[in-house]
Design a protein around this motif. Structure first.
Motif, mmCIF file in Angstrom:
data_model
loop_
_atom_site.group_PDB
_atom_site.id
_atom_site.type_symbol
_atom_site.label_atom_id
_atom_site.label_comp_id
_atom_site.label_asym_id
_atom_site.label_seq_id
_atom_site.Cartn_x
_atom_site.Cartn_y
_atom_site.Cartn_z
ATOM 1 N N ALA A 91 -0.024 1.881 -13.794
ATOM 2 C CA ALA A 91 0.728 1.363 -12.639
ATOM 3 C C ALA A 91 -0.038 1.616 -11.341
ATOM 4 N N GLU A 92 -0.526 2.840 -11.185
ATOM 5 C CA GLU A 92 -1.224 3.191 -9.938
ATOM 6 C C GLU A 92 -2.509 2.380 -9.794
ATOM 7 N N TRP A 104 0.838 -1.212 0.000
ATOM 8 C CA TRP A 104 0.000 0.000 0.000
ATOM 9 C C TRP A 104 0.869 1.257 0.000
ATOM 10 N N GLY A 105 1.996 1.221 0.689
ATOM 11 C CA GLY A 105 2.908 2.373 0.676
ATOM 12 C C GLY A 105 3.381 2.681 -0.739
ATOM 13 N N CYS A 106 3.607 1.631 -1.533
ATOM 14 C CA CYS A 106 4.035 1.827 -2.926
ATOM 15 C C CYS A 106 2.920 2.439 -3.769
ATOM 16 N N VAL A 107 1.678 2.112 -3.472
ATOM 17 C CA VAL A 107 0.559 2.778 -4.146
ATOM 18 C C VAL A 107 0.655 4.280 -3.893
ATOM 19 N N GLY A 108 1.001 4.636 -2.662
ATOM 20 C CA GLY A 108 1.161 6.052 -2.320
ATOM 21 C C GLY A 108 2.279 6.704 -3.116
ATOM 22 N N ALA A 134 0.528 -8.641 -4.194
ATOM 23 C CA ALA A 134 0.329 -7.185 -4.093
ATOM 24 C C ALA A 134 1.663 -6.486 -3.853
ATOM 25 N N LYS A 135 2.472 -7.061 -2.972
ATOM 26 C CA LYS A 135 3.772 -6.444 -2.674
ATOM 27 C C LYS A 135 4.648 -6.429 -3.926
ATOM 28 N N HIS A 136 4.671 -7.549 -4.625
ATOM 29 C CA HIS A 136 5.526 -7.657 -5.809
ATOM 30 C C HIS A 136 5.064 -6.696 -6.908
ATOM 31 N N VAL A 137 3.774 -6.686 -7.181
ATOM 32 C CA VAL A 137 3.225 -5.820 -8.234
ATOM 33 C C VAL A 137 3.466 -4.348 -7.869
ATOM 34 N N SER A 138 3.156 -3.990 -6.635
ATOM 35 C CA SER A 138 3.228 -2.573 -6.244
ATOM 36 C C SER A 138 4.664 -2.069 -6.213
ATOM 37 N N THR A 198 -3.134 -0.541 -7.052
ATOM 38 C CA THR A 198 -4.271 -0.347 -6.141
ATOM 39 C C THR A 198 -5.170 -1.574 -6.136
ATOM 40 N N ARG A 199 -5.488 -2.101 -7.336
ATOM 41 C CA ARG A 199 -6.389 -3.261 -7.399
ATOM 42 C C ARG A 199 -5.749 -4.476 -6.711
ATOM 43 N N ALA A 200 -4.451 -4.674 -6.917
ATOM 44 C CA ALA A 200 -3.781 -5.823 -6.277
ATOM 45 C C ALA A 200 -3.819 -5.673 -4.752
ATOM 46 N N CYS A 201 -3.617 -4.446 -4.274
ATOM 47 C CA CYS A 201 -3.661 -4.206 -2.820
ATOM 48 C C CYS A 201 -5.078 -4.358 -2.284
ATOM 49 N N GLU A 202 -6.050 -3.858 -3.029
ATOM 50 C CA GLU A 202 -7.445 -4.002 -2.586
ATOM 51 C C GLU A 202 -7.815 -5.479 -2.479
ATOM 52 N N HIS A 203 -7.345 -6.270 -3.446
ATOM 53 C CA HIS A 203 -7.650 -7.706 -3.402
ATOM 54 C C HIS A 203 -7.016 -8.344 -2.162
ATOM 55 N N ALA A 204 -5.754 -7.990 -1.892
ATOM 56 C CA ALA A 204 -5.086 -8.546 -0.701
ATOM 57 C C ALA A 204 -5.843 -8.138 0.562
#
Ligand code: FAD
Length: 364
Positions: free
Chosen positions: A272-273, A229-233, A301-305, A277-283
């Motif tokens: 990318a954003e 999630w930090g990477c989404v930021g 999610a961590k890997h993608v972000s 975001t979608r990968a993190c939301e799924h997690a």
């Protein structure tokens, strides 16, 4: 929204100053900690906010968009709290969690000089002598250890593993800052020596002889979720800076954003954003639903972000060019911070190994 506004107001435009100085204001950390905001998932019964994974994730992304050093401290605090929530018994949760929601700060030590990706090589010894637990070893690159009152330390214990809560002021603990980290420079990374540190056995979380890989996986799951999630930021901050610059800066008689090659960077940043975001939301959905898929969804999610953040920050520097190519600019900071996210909490390669094992065991 109130919590987001509070952090936005407290951080203001100071993140680059903190990054250059290599220090976050301690009163800021204590204030956010006392508001329960550094580990928002802790239940209200322990003084926390009881935030869902989704709400905690979005809040983490907001902090990550402002200051990755502060977000890193949050990740450490959240991971320490999560470890106590998962491994500690009811008395230990009552003893430690209210401290982490009332202003005390915590960090988590897994890595050692000879145990990076391969945590099974951990050599820190945790042993019980009657009602005393003794901890000896060395931890490296522990995020937030410079600020921490409490260190959650993992190590070997008999044939298995254990985790122990070590006050940073206990006799035998030596905390030394990592000099000049490439990114997240104000996150307080430090190496920690533990020289026959003696503590009451109540500091041992959940007893002796547990499976070290299972212990570590429990703690790392939270760290991965938080970094993702930090990477989404980071991506949101890069997208904003790139869009503003591409609208306002003109070359060849037209705004940069109208040049197709720059427009492509903007499109890639948005993709990318959104993908991260979608990968993190799924997690987060898996966490909140108690799904067994949570472990793999969090690694994914961590890997993608992290990958998107590292590439996205590089694109943002390209869009801004000389305007962003100096320390003290948000995209330069993002570029340095994002690269480190590909190393920690399971590097790109370790995430790929985990994902590939998942494929081999589940895909028919
Ligand atoms: P190594 O394990 O030596 O790996 C070097 C390279 O080889 C990497 O690219 C790695 O992916 C690759 N590699 C290793 N094994 C394999 C394999 N089997 N197959 C393919 N490739 C492989 N540690 C903590 O305990 N607590 C913290 O709070 C913490 N915070 C950190 C913050 C930052 C900014 C950094 C940089 C590190 C932090 N660490 C922390 C340490 C971090 O967990 C380790 O750096 C990470 O696990 C990688 O270990 P290593 O650096 O020793 O690299």
């Amino acid at each position: 929204a109130g919590q987001r506004d509070l952090v936005s107001a407290l951080v203001g435009d100071q993140a680059d100053k903190w990054d250059l100085a290599g220090e976050l204001p301690e009163e800021l950390l204590r204030q956010l900690g006392a508001a329960g905001l550094l580990c928002a998932q802790v239940p209200a019964a322990h003084g926390g906010l009881g935030a869902s994974s989704a709400a905690n994730g979005e809040f983490t992304a907001h902090v990550g968009s402002l200051c990755s050093s502060l977000r890193s401290v949050m990740t450490s605090q959240g991971m320490a709290a999560w470890t106590i929530q998962r491994l500690g018994d009811a008395d230990q949760q009552r003893a430690w969690l209210p401290r982490l929601t009332s202003g005390q700060l915590a960090a988590v030590g897994f890595s050692e000089p000879a145990a990076g990706s391969d945590l099974s090589a951990m050599d820190t010894r945790i042993s019980l002598e009657g009602d005393t637990v003794v901890v000896s070893g060395q931890k490296v690159w522990v995020t937030a250890a410079h600020y921490a009152d409490l260190l959650v330390v993992f190590g070997r214990c008999g044939d298995g593993g254990a985790a122990v809560v070590v006050p940073a002021t206990a006799p035998g603990v030596l905390v030394e800052r990592v000099a000049d980290p490439m990114g997240c420079r104000a996150a307080g990374h430090a190496n920690v020596r533990l020289d026959a540190v003696r503590l009451p056995a109540t500091h041992l979380l959940g007893g002796v002889g547990q499976s070290l890989p299972l212990l570590v996986t429990a703690a790392l799951a939270y760290g991965r979720f938080s970094v993702a999630w930090g990477c989404v930021g980071i991506l949101r901050a890069c997208l904003r800076a790139s869009a503003e610059h591409a609208r306002s800066r003109q070359q060849f008689g037209t705004p940069l954003g109208q040049h197709q090659l720059i427009a492509r960077h903007l499109a890639d940043l948005l993709v990318a954003e959104q993908v991260a975001t979608r990968a993190c939301e799924h997690a987060s959905h898996c966490w909140d639903a108690g799904s067994p898929d949570v472990v793999i969804a969090t690694v994914l999610a961590k890997h993608v972000s992290a990958g998107h953040a590292a590439r996205g920050a590089a694109s943002a520097v390209q869009v801004l060019a000389s305007a962003g190519a100096r320390d003290g600019h948000v995209v330069a900071r993002a570029y340095r911070d994002a690269k480190l996210m590909e190393i920690i909490e399971g590097s790109n390669e370790i995430c790929q190994l985990i994902l590939s094992q998942h494929v081999l065991t589940t895909v028919r």
